[in-house]
Design an enzyme around this catalytic site. Sequence first.
Site, PDB file in Angstrom:
ATOM      1  N   LYS A  95       7.351 -17.350 -10.894  1.00 38.34           N
ATOM      2  CA  LYS A  95       6.908 -17.078  -9.529  1.00 38.34           C
ATOM      3  C   LYS A  95       6.979 -18.386  -8.757  1.00 38.34           C
ATOM      4  O   LYS A  95       6.905 -19.476  -9.354  1.00 38.34           O
ATOM      5  CB  LYS A  95       5.459 -16.571  -9.572  1.00 38.34           C
ATOM      6  CG  LYS A  95       5.039 -15.808  -8.363  1.00 38.34           C
ATOM      7  CD  LYS A  95       5.304 -14.315  -8.501  1.00 38.34           C
ATOM      8  CE  LYS A  95       4.903 -13.570  -7.258  1.00 38.34           C
ATOM      9  NZ  LYS A  95       5.152 -12.151  -7.321  1.00 38.34           N
ATOM     10  N   GLY A 122      -5.045   0.965   1.233  1.00 38.77           N
ATOM     11  CA  GLY A 122      -3.887   0.208   1.710  1.00 38.77           C
ATOM     12  C   GLY A 122      -2.680   1.115   1.855  1.00 38.77           C
ATOM     13  O   GLY A 122      -2.123   1.575   0.861  1.00 38.77           O
ATOM     14  N   VAL A 123      -2.328   1.399   3.118  1.00 41.00           N
ATOM     15  CA  VAL A 123      -1.155   2.262   3.348  1.00 41.00           C
ATOM     16  C   VAL A 123      -0.062   1.450   4.046  1.00 41.00           C
ATOM     17  O   VAL A 123       0.429   1.806   5.111  1.00 41.00           O
ATOM     18  CB  VAL A 123      -1.517   3.568   4.107  1.00 41.00           C
ATOM     19  CG1 VAL A 123      -2.256   4.523   3.201  1.00 41.00           C
ATOM     20  CG2 VAL A 123      -2.370   3.274   5.359  1.00 41.00           C
ATOM     21  N   GLY A 124       0.268   0.333   3.414  1.00 46.42           N
ATOM     22  CA  GLY A 124       1.377  -0.499   3.877  1.00 46.42           C
ATOM     23  C   GLY A 124       2.662   0.075   3.326  1.00 46.42           C
ATOM     24  O   GLY A 124       2.811   1.295   3.164  1.00 46.42           O
ATOM     25  N   VAL A 160       4.078   0.097   0.248  1.00 47.29           N
ATOM     26  CA  VAL A 160       3.987   0.879  -0.991  1.00 47.29           C
ATOM     27  C   VAL A 160       3.030   2.060  -0.816  1.00 47.29           C
ATOM     28  O   VAL A 160       3.352   3.202  -1.158  1.00 47.29           O
ATOM     29  CB  VAL A 160       3.525   0.003  -2.185  1.00 47.29           C
ATOM     30  CG1 VAL A 160       3.445   0.838  -3.458  1.00 47.29           C
ATOM     31  CG2 VAL A 160       4.455  -1.176  -2.393  1.00 47.29           C
TER      32      VAL A 160
HETATM   33  P1  NAD Z   1       1.820  -4.382   2.626  1.00 44.91           P
HETATM   34  O1  NAD Z   1       1.407  -5.676   3.200  1.00 44.91           O
HETATM   35  O2  NAD Z   1       2.969  -3.649   3.239  1.00 44.91           O
HETATM   36  O3  NAD Z   1       0.571  -3.373   2.601  1.00 44.91           O
HETATM   37  C1  NAD Z   1      -0.730  -3.753   2.297  1.00 44.91           C
HETATM   38  C2  NAD Z   1      -1.656  -2.881   3.134  1.00 44.91           C
HETATM   39  O4  NAD Z   1      -3.002  -3.146   2.740  1.00 44.91           O
HETATM   40  C3  NAD Z   1      -1.567  -3.178   4.637  1.00 44.91           C
HETATM   41  O5  NAD Z   1      -1.457  -1.969   5.352  1.00 44.91           O
HETATM   42  C4  NAD Z   1      -2.890  -3.885   4.923  1.00 44.91           C
HETATM   43  O6  NAD Z   1      -3.352  -3.678   6.239  1.00 44.91           O
HETATM   44  C5  NAD Z   1      -3.795  -3.217   3.904  1.00 44.91           C
HETATM   45  N1  NAD Z   1      -5.016  -3.962   3.618  1.00 44.91           N
HETATM   46  C6  NAD Z   1      -5.217  -5.293   3.551  1.00 44.91           C
HETATM   47  N2  NAD Z   1      -6.494  -5.568   3.269  1.00 44.91           N
HETATM   48  C7  NAD Z   1      -7.125  -4.367   3.130  1.00 44.91           C
HETATM   49  C8  NAD Z   1      -8.446  -3.991   2.821  1.00 44.91           C
HETATM   50  N3  NAD Z   1      -9.402  -4.886   2.593  1.00 44.91           N
HETATM   51  N4  NAD Z   1      -8.720  -2.655   2.743  1.00 44.91           N
HETATM   52  C9  NAD Z   1      -7.781  -1.729   2.970  1.00 44.91           C
HETATM   53  N5  NAD Z   1      -6.503  -2.042   3.274  1.00 44.91           N
HETATM   54  C10 NAD Z   1      -6.187  -3.344   3.363  1.00 44.91           C
HETATM   55  O7  NAD Z   1       2.093  -4.663   1.077  1.00 44.91           O
HETATM   56  P2  NAD Z   1       2.888  -3.755   0.045  1.00 44.91           P
HETATM   57  O8  NAD Z   1       4.263  -4.269  -0.106  1.00 44.91           O
HETATM   58  O9  NAD Z   1       2.665  -2.321   0.367  1.00 44.91           O
HETATM   59  O10 NAD Z   1       2.136  -4.139  -1.306  1.00 44.91           O
HETATM   60  C11 NAD Z   1       0.849  -3.618  -1.606  1.00 44.91           C
HETATM   61  C12 NAD Z   1       0.334  -4.248  -2.894  1.00 44.91           C
HETATM   62  O11 NAD Z   1       1.216  -3.947  -3.960  1.00 44.91           O
HETATM   63  C13 NAD Z   1       0.238  -5.773  -2.855  1.00 44.91           C
HETATM   64  O12 NAD Z   1      -0.854  -6.164  -3.656  1.00 44.91           O
HETATM   65  C14 NAD Z   1       1.524  -6.216  -3.525  1.00 44.91           C
HETATM   66  O13 NAD Z   1       1.395  -7.496  -4.115  1.00 44.91           O
HETATM   67  C15 NAD Z   1       1.682  -5.142  -4.589  1.00 44.91           C
HETATM   68  N6  NAD Z   1       3.068  -4.933  -5.014  1.00 44.91           N
HETATM   69  C16 NAD Z   1       4.018  -4.620  -4.090  1.00 44.91           C
HETATM   70  C17 NAD Z   1       5.329  -4.424  -4.504  1.00 44.91           C
HETATM   71  C18 NAD Z   1       6.401  -4.038  -3.526  1.00 44.91           C
HETATM   72  O14 NAD Z   1       7.478  -3.600  -3.972  1.00 44.91           O
HETATM   73  N7  NAD Z   1       6.172  -4.153  -2.230  1.00 44.91           N
HETATM   74  C19 NAD Z   1       5.659  -4.546  -5.863  1.00 44.91           C
HETATM   75  C20 NAD Z   1       4.647  -4.845  -6.794  1.00 44.91           C
HETATM   76  C21 NAD Z   1       3.348  -5.044  -6.347  1.00 44.91           C
END
Ligand code: NAD
Length: 368
Positions: A94, A194-196, A198
């Site tokens: 990393k 968290g509805v980002g 993923v």
């Molecule tokens: P993202 O930034 O698109 O989404 C994260 C969401 O969480 C956002 O909507 C944010 O507003 C919300 N959030 C932040 N703090 C919060 C809280 N306290 N309560 C509720 N919601 C909150 O990120 P992502 O790409 O969707 O990734 C989500 C998680 O999965 C992260 O921990 C990331 O490290 C992990 N992950 C992602 C991937 C990938 O392919 N994107 C792969 C492996 C792991």
Amino acid sequence: MEELISTLTKEGKHPTIFGSITASGHERVVHYYDKFTGLKAIVAIHSTVLGPSLGGARMWNYTSEEEALVDVLRLSKGMTYKSAITGLDLGGGKAVIIGDAKKIKTEALLRSYGRFIETLKGIYITAADVNTDMRDMEYISKETQYVVGLPTLQGGSGDPSLVTAYGTYLGIKAATKKVYGNDSLCGKKVGVEGVGKVGASLVGHLCKEGAEVYAADISQKNLAEVTKKHPVKVVQPGEIYDLAIDIYAPCALGATINDGTIERLNCQIIGGAANNQLEDEIRHSSMLRERNIVYIPDFLISAGGVINVYTELWGEYSKELAYQRTEDIYKISLEVLKIAEEEYISTHEAAKKLAEQRIDSIQNAHLS
Ligand code: NAD
């Protein structure tokens, strides 16, 4: 990780860099500074037993260099387990780039980072992570061949989030099979935190199968987008831990499974994509076991993203192949649950055991 934290804090002594690295079992940790762009980056290579180390580059405004080091050591070790358990020929690594992405991220800085990665000659392959994206990988690729997660138009694998969400959905289904006897999610109550990228895609899979979804997010924009597309009920972020639901899916930040939340959780299953969900891996995985909450380890259930970029490494990227390989998360999750039950250990310990067995067997056979 616990050993590492204790090395860093023991008797209030100031940690030594070598002490921290030794405690976490890393092969190599490289610091890089470029006086022209101001780039400060650390690459941690935890293991190359199974192949070159691979993991994203996180850009973060760390409050200290120590904090950046702890983060990169912890995240790179997680990548070793993620790739090992899913059968990839990759090690764990990393990178962290220190600074506020909004202020420091420029083409010059990213290309300087690319030149640094090139000097490592392929023992570490970089990718996108928090605050870095496909566009950034394009800049990095001008300086190094050791980068994945490029846009699909450039022959890359694109945004991994959809594949990550698919793997998370399959891990949840495996846990559902274990708890309820069949893996149908129809009528199951799922709380998605968290509805980002993923989380929103996971909500799509869940709703398609007839699950009753509750969503929490601090971003009103992301909540609005997901409620426009799917019939989800919105709850406040903290409220999700007290909801009477079947499944809690952490898809926001790490460390949400901790002393404060475990007592409150009113669910049978935890399965979500967030990295490093357990604040204290050993303690909190045991507490979940005692409470009979089936937890699918984060490094297994969220492996779709690394499986996706891995596919890019071997010639032309194939989306079909990435999804096909991601389907293994279902059967590996069932295997982990079986080991945990038979050996009276937590699912986290069982998954680590499975990953370590593979690493040891390849190392002992000198096959890498
Ligand atoms: P993202 O930034 O698109 O989404 C994260 C969401 O969480 C956002 O909507 C944010 O507003 C919300 N959030 C932040 N703090 C919060 C809280 N306290 N309560 C509720 N919601 C909150 O990120 P992502 O790409 O969707 O990734 C989500 C998680 O999965 C992260 O921990 C990331 O490290 C992990 N992950 C992602 C991937 C990938 O392919 N994107 C792969 C492996 C792991």
